[in-house]
Design a protein around this motif. Structure first.
Motif, mmCIF file in Angstrom:
data_model
loop_
_atom_site.group_PDB
_atom_site.id
_atom_site.type_symbol
_atom_site.label_atom_id
_atom_site.label_comp_id
_atom_site.label_asym_id
_atom_site.label_seq_id
_atom_site.Cartn_x
_atom_site.Cartn_y
_atom_site.Cartn_z
ATOM 1 N N PHE A 47 22.480 76.370 -37.047
ATOM 2 C CA PHE A 47 21.081 76.040 -37.346
ATOM 3 C C PHE A 47 21.066 74.672 -37.710
ATOM 4 C CE2 PHE A 47 17.139 76.268 -40.032
ATOM 5 C CZ PHE A 47 16.367 75.609 -39.307
ATOM 6 N N PHE A 48 20.770 73.649 -36.710
ATOM 7 C CA PHE A 48 20.918 72.151 -37.119
ATOM 8 C C PHE A 48 19.300 72.119 -37.606
ATOM 9 C CE2 PHE A 48 24.262 72.680 -34.461
ATOM 10 C CZ PHE A 48 25.182 71.768 -34.751
ATOM 11 N N THR A 49 19.258 71.587 -39.053
ATOM 12 C CA THR A 49 17.839 71.306 -39.510
ATOM 13 C C THR A 49 18.055 70.019 -40.362
ATOM 14 O OG1 THR A 49 16.366 72.428 -41.013
ATOM 15 C CG2 THR A 49 18.593 72.851 -41.426
ATOM 16 N N GLY A 50 16.827 69.660 -40.660
ATOM 17 C CA GLY A 50 16.447 68.476 -41.822
ATOM 18 C C GLY A 50 15.444 69.377 -42.784
ATOM 19 N N SER A 51 15.984 70.185 -43.576
ATOM 20 C CA SER A 51 15.354 71.055 -44.310
ATOM 21 C C SER A 51 14.248 70.313 -45.270
ATOM 22 C CB SER A 51 16.340 71.873 -45.257
ATOM 23 O OG SER A 51 16.780 70.759 -46.344
ATOM 24 N N ASP A 52 14.421 69.181 -45.506
ATOM 25 C CA ASP A 52 13.485 68.611 -46.483
ATOM 26 C C ASP A 52 12.542 67.562 -45.818
ATOM 27 O OD1 ASP A 52 15.042 66.796 -46.371
ATOM 28 O OD2 ASP A 52 15.538 66.521 -48.402
ATOM 29 N N TRP A 53 12.727 67.593 -44.612
ATOM 30 C CA TRP A 53 11.877 66.329 -43.915
ATOM 31 C C TRP A 53 11.311 66.847 -42.372
ATOM 32 C CZ3 TRP A 53 13.398 64.634 -39.084
ATOM 33 C CH2 TRP A 53 14.851 64.831 -39.043
ATOM 34 N N CYS A 54 12.010 67.653 -41.644
ATOM 35 C CA CYS A 54 11.359 68.117 -40.373
ATOM 36 C C CYS A 54 10.522 69.200 -40.542
ATOM 37 C CB CYS A 54 12.673 68.703 -39.513
ATOM 38 S SG CYS A 54 12.572 69.560 -38.012
ATOM 39 N N VAL A 79 26.478 85.524 -37.137
ATOM 40 C CA VAL A 79 26.799 85.072 -38.455
ATOM 41 C C VAL A 79 26.034 83.707 -38.436
ATOM 42 C CG1 VAL A 79 28.636 84.244 -39.887
ATOM 43 C CG2 VAL A 79 28.933 86.487 -38.659
ATOM 44 N N LEU A 80 25.175 83.751 -39.551
ATOM 45 C CA LEU A 80 24.342 82.324 -39.722
ATOM 46 C C LEU A 80 25.032 81.325 -40.157
ATOM 47 C CD1 LEU A 80 21.515 84.520 -40.860
ATOM 48 C CD2 LEU A 80 21.561 83.480 -38.736
ATOM 49 N N VAL A 81 24.738 79.991 -39.938
ATOM 50 C CA VAL A 81 25.246 78.815 -40.322
ATOM 51 C C VAL A 81 24.195 77.780 -40.356
ATOM 52 C CG1 VAL A 81 27.273 77.022 -40.116
ATOM 53 C CG2 VAL A 81 27.721 79.237 -39.536
ATOM 54 N N GLU A 82 24.113 77.122 -41.392
ATOM 55 C CA GLU A 82 22.887 76.253 -41.820
ATOM 56 C C GLU A 82 23.544 74.839 -41.862
ATOM 57 O OE1 GLU A 82 18.912 75.781 -44.395
ATOM 58 O OE2 GLU A 82 20.816 75.185 -45.293
ATOM 59 N N LEU A 83 23.469 73.893 -41.078
ATOM 60 C CA LEU A 83 23.818 72.583 -41.044
ATOM 61 C C LEU A 83 22.810 71.705 -41.064
ATOM 62 C CD1 LEU A 83 26.064 73.419 -37.837
ATOM 63 C CD2 LEU A 83 26.843 73.304 -40.109
ATOM 64 N N ASP A 84 22.743 71.283 -42.435
ATOM 65 C CA ASP A 84 21.506 70.443 -43.052
ATOM 66 C C ASP A 84 21.759 69.069 -43.131
ATOM 67 O OD1 ASP A 84 19.163 70.110 -44.026
ATOM 68 O OD2 ASP A 84 19.517 70.855 -45.944
ATOM 69 N N PHE A 85 20.672 68.112 -42.859
ATOM 70 C CA PHE A 85 20.627 66.856 -42.602
ATOM 71 C C PHE A 85 19.442 66.243 -43.427
ATOM 72 C CE2 PHE A 85 23.109 68.351 -39.007
ATOM 73 C CZ PHE A 85 23.977 67.503 -38.943
ATOM 74 N N GLN A 98 31.445 67.283 -42.465
ATOM 75 C CA GLN A 98 31.466 68.743 -41.809
ATOM 76 C C GLN A 98 29.980 68.764 -40.626
ATOM 77 O OE1 GLN A 98 31.651 73.073 -42.735
ATOM 78 N NE2 GLN A 98 29.561 72.344 -42.605
ATOM 79 N N ASN A 99 28.978 68.647 -41.268
ATOM 80 C CA ASN A 99 27.781 68.665 -40.418
ATOM 81 C C ASN A 99 27.696 67.633 -39.207
ATOM 82 O OD1 ASN A 99 27.278 70.582 -42.183
ATOM 83 N ND2 ASN A 99 25.411 69.983 -43.085
#
Length: 158
Positions: A47-54, A79-85, A98-99
């Motif tokens: 899960f590629f995400t911008g957790s605090d702005w997207c 298996v869940l993987v969060e890749l945050d930006f 890594q992200n």
């Protein structure tokens, strides 16, 4: 008074149990997630995400990932993987590196992007087999899970 107290304790106790049932583990370390994925024979869901702005990422989480239907589905299938930006918080440098490496490897250009992949490590090199990708899908957990199931079904190892 004792009856009220007992009812309150039972109510809060059952809420605590149901909260534990609905918790998912979102891994942030790809190596640990790959080890679990290979052991459990489940694909990774990146899960590629911008957790605090997207806004769409936040909406996907609220409408799908935080729902009990998704929790049950995810526990059984991936298996869940969060890749945050994030923009407003700093990730530790190794996690950030890594992200970005994974973002480049999967050519992610927008958020949210969700990739389903299998991984394999041979001679110290990791290879990802891309199963398919998705993003925000309107219609709640049922619609999102339906699309995810199609991706996974098209890639079942026979």
């Amino acid at each position: 008074m004792k009856k009220i107290l007992i009812v309150l304790l039972l109510t809060f106790g059952s809420l605590a149990v149901s909260a534990q049932d609905s918790e998912l583990t979102w891994h942030t370390n790809i190596d640990k997630a790959m080890a679990i994925s290979n052991k459990e024979k489940k694909p990774l869901m990146l899960f590629f995400t911008g957790s605090d702005w997207c806004g769409w990422c936040i909406r996907l989480q609220k409408e799908v990932f935080f729902k009990k239907e998704f929790v049950k589905w995810a526990k059984d299938n991936v298996v869940l993987v969060e890749l945050d930006f994030p923009r407003n918080k700093q990730l530790e440098p190794s996690l950030q590196q890594q992200n970005y490496s994974l973002q480049n490897a999967f050519r992610v250009q927008g958020y949210p992007t969700v990739w389903f992949v299998n991984s394999e490590t041979k001679e110290g090199k990791t290879n990802f087999t891309q199963l398919g990708s998705t993003g925000y899908v309107a219609g709640g957990p049922e619609a999102w899970i339906s699309g995810a199931n199609q991706i996974l079904a098209n890639n079942k190892k026979g």
